[in-house]
Design a protein around this motif. Structure first.
Motif, PDB file in Angstrom:
ATOM      1  N   ARG A  55       3.416  -4.196 -16.448  1.00 51.96           N
ATOM      2  CA  ARG A  55       4.480  -4.497 -16.322  1.00 51.96           C
ATOM      3  C   ARG A  55       5.610  -2.747 -15.714  1.00 51.96           C
ATOM      4  NH1 ARG A  55       4.378  -8.895 -13.702  1.00 51.96           N
ATOM      5  NH2 ARG A  55       4.318 -10.537 -15.241  1.00 51.96           N
ATOM      6  N   GLU A  84       4.544  -1.192 -12.940  1.00 52.22           N
ATOM      7  CA  GLU A  84       4.542  -2.835 -11.860  1.00 52.22           C
ATOM      8  C   GLU A  84       6.495  -1.707 -11.122  1.00 52.22           C
ATOM      9  OE1 GLU A  84       4.149  -7.180 -10.844  1.00 52.22           O
ATOM     10  OE2 GLU A  84       5.192  -6.704 -12.762  1.00 52.22           O
ATOM     11  N   ALA A 116       3.041  -5.629  -7.879  1.00 48.94           N
ATOM     12  CA  ALA A 116       2.930  -3.973  -7.219  1.00 48.94           C
ATOM     13  C   ALA A 116       0.995  -4.111  -7.205  1.00 48.94           C
ATOM     14  CB  ALA A 116       2.829  -2.792  -8.331  1.00 48.94           C
ATOM     15  N   ARG A 117       0.802  -4.957  -6.734  1.00 47.53           N
ATOM     16  CA  ARG A 117      -0.842  -4.810  -6.382  1.00 47.53           C
ATOM     17  C   ARG A 117      -1.218  -5.705  -5.405  1.00 47.53           C
ATOM     18  NH1 ARG A 117      -6.191  -4.768  -8.994  1.00 47.53           N
ATOM     19  NH2 ARG A 117      -7.244  -6.146  -8.814  1.00 47.53           N
ATOM     20  N   LEU A 162       1.380 -10.076  -8.820  1.00 42.15           N
ATOM     21  CA  LEU A 162       1.317  -9.153  -9.441  1.00 42.15           C
ATOM     22  C   LEU A 162       2.457  -8.068  -8.575  1.00 42.15           C
ATOM     23  CD1 LEU A 162      -1.500  -7.051 -11.894  1.00 42.15           C
ATOM     24  CD2 LEU A 162       1.173  -6.885 -12.366  1.00 42.15           C
TER      25      LEU A 162
END
Ligand SMILES: NC(=O)c1ccc[n+]([C@@H]2O[C@H](COP(=O)([O-])OP(=O)(O)OC[C@H]3O[C@@H](n4cnc5c(N)ncnc54)[C@H](OP(=O)(O)O)[C@@H]3O)[C@@H](O)[C@H]2O)c1
Length: 306
Positions: free
Chosen positions: A160, A163, A305-306, A303
């Motif tokens: 987290r 992210e 940031a992926r 998720l």
């Protein structure tokens, strides 16, 4: 029959599935059995270790009992800190397990630092370990640091933060070293322990193959998430009060984040690799562990940031 306490928890719920998948007969103990999602071969029993009436009956007929309970997140109306709750829970469990004729307890606790005193959290895990091993001497205590898996609180905090922060501030803890372990290796150790006679009566450190600093762990997780996250080195002690910020950013409760962060004062390294030899396991690499955890995570939730 094998009992699993903490069956609603991260490790407990995975272990129930693992044991049942091997055809083993499992009794899943939970304070609220309606929260259990049990596979065939597992049966639910209601049990609250802080209300021990009926606990011995819940363990009746079990030769092995897994102890996968901690109470950092579950403040009770009667007050007290997590260490006193965990002490009371372990005390009640030992009495009930002895009354029910349990032969071996398998416990997963935390690696302890060699360079200084353990944090409140790790001292409490150690106290529980001693109570279980003293009360049921054929038990086995496994000790791990960060377990890498989609449901692991410590791993979730790291993901987290990667992210949600463009720049990652690192104070003294960035240089601390540890050996994170893949959750699949932890499950292998737990599942094999009742069949590993030489593990009876022992405390064994379990760890992944690579020694990494927390800065390296964070950088590797960012890399595997496919994002660039420069780090900002802050002087030691600059993150006093940082637990509240980390709790807010990671969405994890402060009662859990604060004691976990206090445990970053020293390196958390295994004393030796005896467990690997004893169990004949080959631990998975950190990258494989993170890839597996992130893939699992994305099957359940997005998720960013992926
Ligand atoms: N996750 C990691 O990275 C990690 C690393 C090293 C060691 N460990 C160790 O692994 C063990 C399990 O950790 P976890 O990550 O799976 O924790 P978790 O997800 O927080 O699960 C804790 C479990 O304890 C249960 N519990 C708490 N108080 C209870 C009580 N009074 N009576 C009965 N059950 C109670 C909880 O039940 P409710 O659902 O009802 O609250 C929950 O099922 C712990 O000993 C921990 O120290 C974990």
């Amino acid at each position: 029959m094998e009992a699993v306490t903490g069956a609603t928890g991260y490790i407990g719920s995975l272990l129930v599935k693992r044991l049942a998948g091997e055809g083993r007969v499992v009794r899943a103990l939970a304070r609220d059995p309606s929260r259990l999602d049990l596979p065939a071969g597992a049966h639910a029993v209601e049990a609250d270790l802080l209300r021990p009436r009926g606990l011995a009956a819940a363990l009746e007929g079990c030769r092995v009992a897994y102890y996968l309970v901690h109470s950092m997140e579950s403040a009770t109306a009667d007050g007290g800190d997590f260490a006193s709750r965990d002490r009371r829970a372990a005390e009640a469990f030992v009495a009930a397990a002895n009354a029910a004729g349990v032969e071996r307890v398998v416990y997963l606790g935390g690696l302890t630092p060699r360079a200084g005193p353990p944090s409140r959290h790790l001292a409490s895990r150690l106290e529980v370990e001693r109570m279980l091993l003293d009360g049921l001497p054929r038990s086995t205590a496994l000790r791990a640091s960060i377990v890498v898996g989609a449901g692991s609180s410590s791993f979730r905090i790291i993901v987290r933060l990667v992210e949600r922060l463009r720049v990652l501030p690192l104070a003294g803890f960035g240089a601390r070293r540890t050996r994170p372990i893949d959750e699949r290796d932890v499950l292998d150790y737990l599942a094999l322990t009742p069949r590993t006679i030489a593990a009876a009566g022992r405390t064994l450190d379990v760890a992944g193959p690579q020694e990494l600093t927390f800065a390296e762990i964070i950088a590797r997780v960012a890399e595997l998430m496919g994002v660039g996250r420069p780090t900002l080195r802050l002087p030691s002690g600059a993150m006093q009060g940082g637990a509240a910020v980390v709790a807010r950013l990671s969405g994890q409760p402060l009662e859990l984040v604060r004691p976990l962060m206090e445990s970053l004062e020293h390196d958390l390294l295994p004393r030796n690799d005896d467990a690997l030899r004893l169990y004949g396991l080959r631990p998975r690499s950190f990258d494989r562990a993170v890839d597996h955890a992130l893939a699992d995570w994305e099957r359940a939730e997005r998720l960013g940031a992926r």
